[in-house]
Design an enzyme around this catalytic site. Structure first.
Site, PDB file in Angstrom:
ATOM      1  N   LEU A 158       1.740  -4.983  15.260  1.00 35.69           N
ATOM      2  CA  LEU A 158       0.982  -6.314  15.290  1.00 35.69           C
ATOM      3  C   LEU A 158       0.074  -6.373  14.263  1.00 35.69           C
ATOM      4  CD1 LEU A 158      -0.452  -6.816  19.061  1.00 35.69           C
ATOM      5  CD2 LEU A 158       1.501  -7.911  17.840  1.00 35.69           C
ATOM      6  N   LYS A 183      -2.547  -3.637  13.333  1.00 32.13           N
ATOM      7  CA  LYS A 183      -3.721  -3.116  13.548  1.00 32.13           C
ATOM      8  C   LYS A 183      -4.311  -2.713  12.200  1.00 32.13           C
ATOM      9  CE  LYS A 183      -3.020   0.103  16.630  1.00 32.13           C
ATOM     10  NZ  LYS A 183      -1.813   0.335  17.248  1.00 32.13           N
ATOM     11  N   LYS A 213      -0.470 -14.368  29.404  1.00 35.44           N
ATOM     12  CA  LYS A 213      -0.351 -13.223  30.319  1.00 35.44           C
ATOM     13  C   LYS A 213      -0.247 -11.792  29.865  1.00 35.44           C
ATOM     14  CE  LYS A 213       0.213 -14.182  34.628  1.00 35.44           C
ATOM     15  NZ  LYS A 213      -0.806 -14.767  35.328  1.00 35.44           N
ATOM     16  N   PRO A 214       0.439 -11.507  28.766  1.00 31.67           N
ATOM     17  CA  PRO A 214       0.816 -10.163  28.218  1.00 31.67           C
ATOM     18  C   PRO A 214      -0.677  -9.843  27.949  1.00 31.67           C
ATOM     19  CG  PRO A 214       2.575 -11.660  27.484  1.00 31.67           C
ATOM     20  CD  PRO A 214       1.441 -12.536  28.113  1.00 31.67           C
ATOM     21  N   GLY A 228      11.743   9.771  -4.043  1.00 38.16           N
ATOM     22  CA  GLY A 228      12.535  10.172  -3.073  1.00 38.16           C
ATOM     23  C   GLY A 228      12.706  11.971  -3.065  1.00 38.16           C
ATOM     24  N   CYS A 283       8.025   9.575  -9.965  1.00 36.63           N
ATOM     25  CA  CYS A 283       8.239  10.547  -9.356  1.00 36.63           C
ATOM     26  C   CYS A 283       9.830  11.036  -9.307  1.00 36.63           C
ATOM     27  CB  CYS A 283       7.762  10.821  -7.872  1.00 36.63           C
ATOM     28  SG  CYS A 283       7.276  12.751  -7.298  1.00 36.63           S
ATOM     29  N   GLN A 309      12.083  11.829 -12.666  1.00 35.11           N
ATOM     30  CA  GLN A 309      13.049  12.867 -12.966  1.00 35.11           C
ATOM     31  C   GLN A 309      14.376  12.560 -13.250  1.00 35.11           C
ATOM     32  OE1 GLN A 309      12.410  15.178  -9.348  1.00 35.11           O
ATOM     33  NE2 GLN A 309      10.398  15.687  -9.793  1.00 35.11           N
ATOM     34  N   HIS A 312       2.282   9.431  -8.346  1.00 33.50           N
ATOM     35  CA  HIS A 312       2.456   8.276  -7.792  1.00 33.50           C
ATOM     36  C   HIS A 312       1.322   7.257  -7.981  1.00 33.50           C
ATOM     37  CE1 HIS A 312       5.915   9.721  -5.012  1.00 33.50           C
ATOM     38  NE2 HIS A 312       5.320  10.812  -5.280  1.00 33.50           N
ATOM     39  N   GLU A 334       1.207   4.297  -7.442  1.00 39.70           N
ATOM     40  CA  GLU A 334       1.175   3.210  -6.514  1.00 39.70           C
ATOM     41  C   GLU A 334      -0.025   3.545  -5.290  1.00 39.70           C
ATOM     42  OE1 GLU A 334       3.506   5.491  -6.839  1.00 39.70           O
ATOM     43  OE2 GLU A 334       4.424   6.069  -4.980  1.00 39.70           O
TER      44      GLU A 334
HETATM   45  N1  GLN Z   1      12.252  15.038  -4.888  1.00 40.23           N
HETATM   46  C1  GLN Z   1      11.507  15.454  -5.881  1.00 40.23           C
HETATM   47  C2  GLN Z   1      10.494  16.515  -5.907  1.00 40.23           C
HETATM   48  O1  GLN Z   1      10.249  17.118  -5.031  1.00 40.23           O
HETATM   49  C3  GLN Z   1      10.596  14.097  -6.028  1.00 40.23           C
HETATM   50  C4  GLN Z   1       9.505  13.683  -5.019  1.00 40.23           C
HETATM   51  C5  GLN Z   1       9.169  12.164  -4.937  1.00 40.23           C
HETATM   52  O2  GLN Z   1       9.639  11.400  -5.348  1.00 40.23           O
HETATM   53  N2  GLN Z   1       7.950  12.152  -4.265  1.00 40.23           N
HETATM   54  O3  GLN Z   1       9.927  16.785  -6.821  1.00 40.23           O
END
Ligand code: GLN
Length: 537
Positions: A16, A18, A191-192, A355, A382, A386, A509, A511
């Site tokens: 919702l 929160k 009602k919910p 990732g 990240c 790489q 990061h 972001e």
């Molecule tokens: N897998 C990569 C590492 O461990 C990058 C990690 C990520 O993108 N947060 O270095």
């Protein structure tokens, strides 16, 4: 004044918003000059969300002090600009671990350890932030994850019930529910909400304020009905209608007097309504930013929440550059050398997403090659950075087998490698470089320009692997420069190719530290270079 406590719970259904309501309350109180923090209590047993697949709860947000947390902390920081810490994200797992560790240590002197009072006491201690780590706070907002009635959130509710009693007027309970619209009957149904409040009352908690999520406007008679059935004042029933942007929510809440209702409940003079000029200026810019700029997000998680902070950072940087960023998810598992041109067709810029693990990395490498050779603005974050580094090694330095030792432990050209000191650690969560680290920028580089000619910056990390410094000279000679370096460990934090319009990879990061009033300089620079390449509509 003593700290006041605001508890935010949710009922009827999950999702919702929160987190947005908690962040909005924080923002509104902050605008009145109060010192605020917002914390999230999650009922799951994981110690932290760091080991969770993003499909479970979306992205993992990292605090400056290196805690892996729930993505709602990202909303808290973006809305309020406060820096959250490890004290702002608590899970059932952490609570139990503390209590069990204490029990093993003999601290309970032979007592039987039970959910009530030992677990609930530990929850209360953390809700009250009794660690003494904060400077004086005026308001502590506690959001509890999950939905009322969940078995696993019962100890949190019991802790809130006890605290309400103990704190008296210094505590306020805000309950968020959903009012569905039934198309066939052409009616909104309360009602919910009534049931959800009853459930809460059954646990001994009377909500002070109800926030009703709705897709359609609720008229006063509806609000009155909810107020009278739920024992809540009419002025304390506010509605949260769907908004074109989540950043409109604080203003809508202020218009309906959510913050003044909270202050009245606590017994604090309400005073003038703050103008929140910078926030309104931002909203105005957002409304005016209609020219679209298309950005490709090359990643493996086809889920809005998986790259939440990246999406928000791009949106914010777009707005401050007077454009509307249209984000297109490009599944890296489906990118091949044959289709990359069509997959990235029409993109003014590309983000290579972070990732872990093998899945989808070859597609990221192919995308990085395509954008490098076609001079399309590219920002690798990240794992994305790489992959840019690996691509450059394979296709420019001539090391066809270059890889990260995360993906191929035996590669002879491990241009991304694990640091020696990390190698001996095996426990999940313990092996990563987490939290804020300083970075020294090379004067004259594009990153340095983007940061407004700062030479020392600090950014948050979450990774195990690093640029392998053995190859540094080769990269620099071939045109990929290492323009940001950790001054203590000499680790490469930013690479860029100055010959291109914007081809930058960041090991950290950015972001996580983008906020509504302070968009991140690297996202600002990236979007600017994307716009520079697209003709005015
Ligand atoms: N897998 C990569 C590492 O461990 C990058 C990690 C990520 O993108 N947060 O270095």
């Amino acid at each position: 004044m003593n700290a006041k406590y605001i508890f935010v719970t949710g009922g009827v259904v999950s999702s919702l918003g929160k987190g947005i309501i908690s962040a909005s309350i924080g923002k509104l109180l902050q605008a009145r000059g109060y010192k605020v923090t917002i914390q999230k209590f999650d009922p799951y047993i994981n110690i932290d969300p760091g080991t969770l697949n993003p499909y479970e709860h979306g992205e993992c947000y990292v605090t400056a002090d290196g805690m892996e947390t729930d993505l709602d902390l990202g909303h808290y920081e973006r809305f309020t600009g406060i820096h959250t810490t490890r004290h702002n994200s608590i899970t059932t797992g952490r609570i139990y671990k503390t209590v069990i560790d204490r029990e093993r240590h003999g601290d309970y002197l032979g007592k039987t350890i039970q959910v009530v009072p030992h677990i609930t006491d530990e929850i209360k201690r953390r809700m009250l932030r009794e660690d003494g780590t904060d400077e004086q706070l005026d308001f502590i907002i506690t959001e509890v994850g999950g939905t009322i009635g969940d078995i696993e959130s019962a100890p949190f509710m019991e802790a809130i019930r006890q605290l309400r009693w103990q704190l008296g007027r210094d505590a306020v309970c805000v309950h968020l529910t959903y009012v569905p619209y039934l198309k066939a009957a052409d009616e909104l149904k309360t009602k919910p909400t009534q049931h959800s409040v009853k459930e809460l009352q059954g646990m001994g908690i009377q909500p002070d304020i109800l926030v009703l999520r709705t897709e359609r406007h609720l008229d006063d008679s509806m609000r009155l009905k909810v107020a009278s059935f739920c024992n809540v004042d009419l002025e304390c029933v506010v509605q949260s209608e769907d908004m074109p942007s989540i950043y409109e929510v604080p203003v809508s809440m202020q218009r309906q007097g959510l913050d003044s209702a909270i202050l009245r409940k606590i017994g604090i003079p309400v005073g003038e309504t703050p103008a929140m000029k910078p926030w309104h200026d931002f909203l105005e810019k957002q409304r005016c930013a209609t020219r679209e700029v298309h950005i490709g997000l090359v990643g493996k998680y086809d889920l809005q929440d998986a790259y939440k902070s990246i999406r928000e950072s791009l949106n914010l940087a777009g707005i401050y550059n007077d454009v509307k960023t249209k984000l297109h998810f490009v599944n890296s598992e489906e990118v091949t050398a044959d289709n990359v041109a069509s997959k990235l067709d029409g993109m003014a810029g590309v983000i290579i997403c972070p990732g872990f693990g093998q899945r989808g990395i070859e597609g990221k490498i192919i995308a990085a090659e395509y954008t490098r050779t076609h001079d399309i603005p590219t920002f690798g974050i990240c794992l994305g950075m790489q992959m840019m580094v690996i691509e450059f090694a394979r296709n420019v330095l001539g090391y066809q087998d270059a890889n990260s030792s995360e993906m191929d432990g035996n590669t002879p050209h491990n241009v991304i490698d694990m640091m020696e000191e990390q190698k001996s650690i095996t426990q999940m969560g313990g092996t990563m470089r987490l939290g804020a680290y300083e970075c020294q920028l090379v004067e004259g580089s594009r990153a340095y320009e983007a940061y407004g000619k700062e030479t020392r910056i600090s950014e948050r990390h979450r990774h195990r692997y690093e640029f392998n410094n053995t190859y540094k000279e080769e990269y620099e000679a071939a045109g990929m420069k290492c323009v940001g370096v950790n001054p203590v460990a000499d680790l490469v934090e930013i690479v860029e190719i100055p010959a291109l319009r914007w081809y930058i990879g960041a090991q950290f990061h950015p972001e996580y530290s983008s906020t509504v009033l302070h968009p991140h300089p690297l996202f600002m620079g990236f979007i600017k270079s994307c716009i520079d390449g697209t003709a005015e509509a």
